[in-house]
Scaffold this active site. Structure first.
Site, PDB file in Angstrom:
ATOM      1  N   LYS A 131      12.794  67.059 -13.713  1.00 17.39           N
ATOM      2  CA  LYS A 131      13.992  66.647 -12.960  1.00 17.39           C
ATOM      3  C   LYS A 131      13.765  65.355 -12.208  1.00 17.39           C
ATOM      4  O   LYS A 131      14.580  64.453 -12.246  1.00 17.39           O
ATOM      5  CB  LYS A 131      14.347  67.679 -11.881  1.00 17.39           C
ATOM      6  CG  LYS A 131      14.961  68.938 -12.312  1.00 17.39           C
ATOM      7  CD  LYS A 131      15.508  69.700 -11.110  1.00 17.39           C
ATOM      8  CE  LYS A 131      14.524  69.979  -9.991  1.00 17.39           C
ATOM      9  NZ  LYS A 131      13.384  70.831 -10.315  1.00 17.39           N
ATOM     10  N   ARG A 178      20.193  74.636  -4.120  1.00 15.16           N
ATOM     11  CA  ARG A 178      19.242  75.614  -4.641  1.00 15.16           C
ATOM     12  C   ARG A 178      19.675  77.041  -4.349  1.00 15.16           C
ATOM     13  O   ARG A 178      19.031  77.972  -4.833  1.00 15.16           O
ATOM     14  CB  ARG A 178      17.877  75.389  -3.994  1.00 15.16           C
ATOM     15  CG  ARG A 178      16.944  74.507  -4.813  1.00 15.16           C
ATOM     16  CD  ARG A 178      15.698  74.336  -4.008  1.00 15.16           C
ATOM     17  NE  ARG A 178      14.507  74.143  -4.760  1.00 15.16           N
ATOM     18  CZ  ARG A 178      13.931  72.950  -4.966  1.00 15.16           C
ATOM     19  NH1 ARG A 178      14.516  71.850  -4.579  1.00 15.16           N
ATOM     20  NH2 ARG A 178      12.772  72.875  -5.588  1.00 15.16           N
ATOM     21  N   ARG A 194      -0.214  67.407 -13.279  1.00 11.75           N
ATOM     22  CA  ARG A 194       0.616  66.439 -12.544  1.00 11.75           C
ATOM     23  C   ARG A 194      -0.074  65.890 -11.302  1.00 11.75           C
ATOM     24  O   ARG A 194      -0.668  66.636 -10.527  1.00 11.75           O
ATOM     25  CB  ARG A 194       1.919  67.138 -12.148  1.00 11.75           C
ATOM     26  CG  ARG A 194       2.790  66.350 -11.214  1.00 11.75           C
ATOM     27  CD  ARG A 194       4.201  66.842 -11.247  1.00 11.75           C
ATOM     28  NE  ARG A 194       4.471  67.915 -10.304  1.00 11.75           N
ATOM     29  CZ  ARG A 194       5.689  68.419 -10.109  1.00 11.75           C
ATOM     30  NH1 ARG A 194       6.710  67.989 -10.812  1.00 11.75           N
ATOM     31  NH2 ARG A 194       5.872  69.372  -9.231  1.00 11.75           N
ATOM     32  N   ARG A 231       0.097  67.495  -5.495  1.00 13.59           N
ATOM     33  CA  ARG A 231       1.002  68.029  -4.476  1.00 13.59           C
ATOM     34  C   ARG A 231       0.417  69.332  -3.959  1.00 13.59           C
ATOM     35  O   ARG A 231      -0.086  70.135  -4.734  1.00 13.59           O
ATOM     36  CB  ARG A 231       2.380  68.303  -5.102  1.00 13.59           C
ATOM     37  CG  ARG A 231       3.384  67.229  -4.787  1.00 13.59           C
ATOM     38  CD  ARG A 231       4.652  67.416  -5.559  1.00 13.59           C
ATOM     39  NE  ARG A 231       5.358  68.664  -5.253  1.00 13.59           N
ATOM     40  CZ  ARG A 231       6.610  68.904  -5.638  1.00 13.59           C
ATOM     41  NH1 ARG A 231       7.278  67.986  -6.312  1.00 13.59           N
ATOM     42  NH2 ARG A 231       7.200  70.047  -5.349  1.00 13.59           N
ATOM     43  N   ARG A 248       7.141  79.536  -6.940  1.00 14.85           N
ATOM     44  CA  ARG A 248       8.316  78.649  -7.023  1.00 14.85           C
ATOM     45  C   ARG A 248       9.177  78.996  -8.234  1.00 14.85           C
ATOM     46  O   ARG A 248      10.401  78.929  -8.178  1.00 14.85           O
ATOM     47  CB  ARG A 248       7.868  77.179  -7.063  1.00 14.85           C
ATOM     48  CG  ARG A 248       7.321  76.688  -5.708  1.00 14.85           C
ATOM     49  CD  ARG A 248       6.480  75.442  -5.830  1.00 14.85           C
ATOM     50  NE  ARG A 248       7.207  74.307  -6.356  1.00 14.85           N
ATOM     51  CZ  ARG A 248       6.614  73.246  -6.928  1.00 14.85           C
ATOM     52  NH1 ARG A 248       5.287  73.192  -7.034  1.00 14.85           N
ATOM     53  NH2 ARG A 248       7.343  72.256  -7.374  1.00 14.85           N
TER      54      ARG A 248
HETATM   55  P1  AMP Z   1      10.954  69.886  -5.025  1.00 18.29           P
HETATM   56  O1  AMP Z   1      10.301  68.565  -4.810  1.00 18.29           O
HETATM   57  O2  AMP Z   1      12.401  69.779  -5.405  1.00 18.29           O
HETATM   58  O3  AMP Z   1      10.175  70.758  -5.980  1.00 18.29           O
HETATM   59  O4  AMP Z   1      10.951  70.628  -3.608  1.00 18.29           O
HETATM   60  C1  AMP Z   1       9.735  70.952  -2.961  1.00 18.29           C
HETATM   61  C2  AMP Z   1       9.974  72.019  -1.927  1.00 18.29           C
HETATM   62  O5  AMP Z   1      10.882  71.539  -0.927  1.00 18.29           O
HETATM   63  C3  AMP Z   1      10.608  73.293  -2.443  1.00 18.29           C
HETATM   64  O6  AMP Z   1       9.673  74.187  -3.024  1.00 18.29           O
HETATM   65  C4  AMP Z   1      11.229  73.852  -1.169  1.00 18.29           C
HETATM   66  O7  AMP Z   1      10.250  74.424  -0.317  1.00 18.29           O
HETATM   67  C5  AMP Z   1      11.736  72.589  -0.469  1.00 18.29           C
HETATM   68  N1  AMP Z   1      13.120  72.256  -0.863  1.00 18.29           N
HETATM   69  C6  AMP Z   1      13.539  71.151  -1.523  1.00 18.29           C
HETATM   70  N2  AMP Z   1      14.860  71.177  -1.705  1.00 18.29           N
HETATM   71  C7  AMP Z   1      15.304  72.326  -1.140  1.00 18.29           C
HETATM   72  C8  AMP Z   1      16.585  72.931  -1.005  1.00 18.29           C
HETATM   73  N3  AMP Z   1      17.695  72.361  -1.498  1.00 18.29           N
HETATM   74  N4  AMP Z   1      16.658  74.121  -0.350  1.00 18.29           N
HETATM   75  C9  AMP Z   1      15.558  74.707   0.172  1.00 18.29           C
HETATM   76  N5  AMP Z   1      14.321  74.193   0.072  1.00 18.29           N
HETATM   77  C10 AMP Z   1      14.182  73.008  -0.576  1.00 18.29           C
END
Ligand code: AMP
Length: 243
Positions: free
Chosen positions: A33, A108, A145, A174, A185
């Site tokens: 994404k 989400r 990654r 990360r 996740r």
């Molecule tokens: P991502 O980079 O999109 O994988 O997001 C990393 C982490 O940020 C996720 O595992 C959540 O802990 C938090 N996060 C990001 N976007 C959201 C969202 N829209 N709602 C809740 N937590 C979020």
């Protein structure tokens, strides 16, 4: 976001209509994404808004929000709807989204999706892309990654270099890319986010994308879907014309 007008109204004003390109990307962690959103935003000339990036920047700069979000992110859970909705409300109120945006990582949950739909009333419709990748492939990809510690650029297998090719800073893993956290996740995605597809699936502006190919192959499929759905989202197709 851009309010849409009837062609006739715009004609009377001597303006031509350009629809905003409002894109929302879904897909499990590791689906690509972030990479696809970045490229799409660059090509279409609109901002990429990644809620994960916003939170990681808060963590990096050690704000109060960053400190509380870090613990949640590191265990693969979701940050509260209240906080995330506040972040998105502020971000989508800025002028640079008038021609559109690419949203990566929001919504989400159901409350987040409801707020986004409410915010988009009177605007050009959102184009929703669901990038589909198996859990085995997610685990394989995330295992390889690395990300830039400074600018957040993503480097997958095959693209790994010693330092970030964009800003020259150090590449790191990360902290939520450990296998046990990725498994969590994936569960959270299946429980809270994947069911949102029922909300979008029947819209004329929804498409599933096979995310199993190379980033270039997926980018081609994404571009083709956006071109097709942007046409489907025209006022003539949706019958949505403001007074
Ligand atoms: P991502 O980079 O999109 O994988 O997001 C990393 C982490 O940020 C996720 O595992 C959540 O802990 C938090 N996060 C990001 N976007 C959201 C969202 N829209 N709602 C809740 N937590 C979020």
């Amino acid at each position: 976001m851009q309010l849409d007008f009837h062609h006739g109204q715009l004609g009377q004003l001597g303006l031509s209509q350009t629809m905003a390109i409002n894109i929302v990307m879904f897909g499990p962690p590791g689906a690509g994404k972030g990479t696809q959103a970045e490229q799409l935003a660059r090509v279409r000339g609109v901002p990429k808004i990644s809620t994960g990036d916003v939170l990681r920047e808060e963590v990096r700069t050690e704000t109060e929000l960053g400190r509380s979000a870090k613990a949640i992110m590191d265990r693969g859970a979701l940050v509260s709807d209240e906080i995330m909705i506040g972040i998105i409300r502020r971000r989508l109120a800025r002028d640079d989204v008038r021609q559109g945006f690419v949203l990566d990582g929001f919504p989400r949950t159901l409350p987040q999706a409801e707020v986004l739909d409410a915010m988009m009333v009177g605007c050009d419709p959102i184009i929703v892309l669901d990038i589909m990748v198996s859990s085995d492939e997610v685990l394989r990809r995330i295992g390889a990654r690395h990300v830039c510690s400074q600018c957040g650029a993503i480097f997958g297998d095959g693209a790994l270099t010693a330092v970030c090719t964009r800003c020259g800073d150090e590449l790191v893993r990360r902290s939520d890319d450990r296998e046990s956290v990725v498994r969590k996740r994936l569960k959270v995605y299946a429980r809270d986010t994947a069911p949102l597809m029922h909300r979008y699936r029947d819209r004329s502006t929804f498409a599933e994308i096979d995310g199993a190919g190379t980033p270039d192959a997926v980018a081609l499929a994404v571009a083709a879907a956006v071109d097709r759905l942007h046409g489907a989202a025209s006022p003539e197709q949706t019958g949505r014309v403001s007074q």
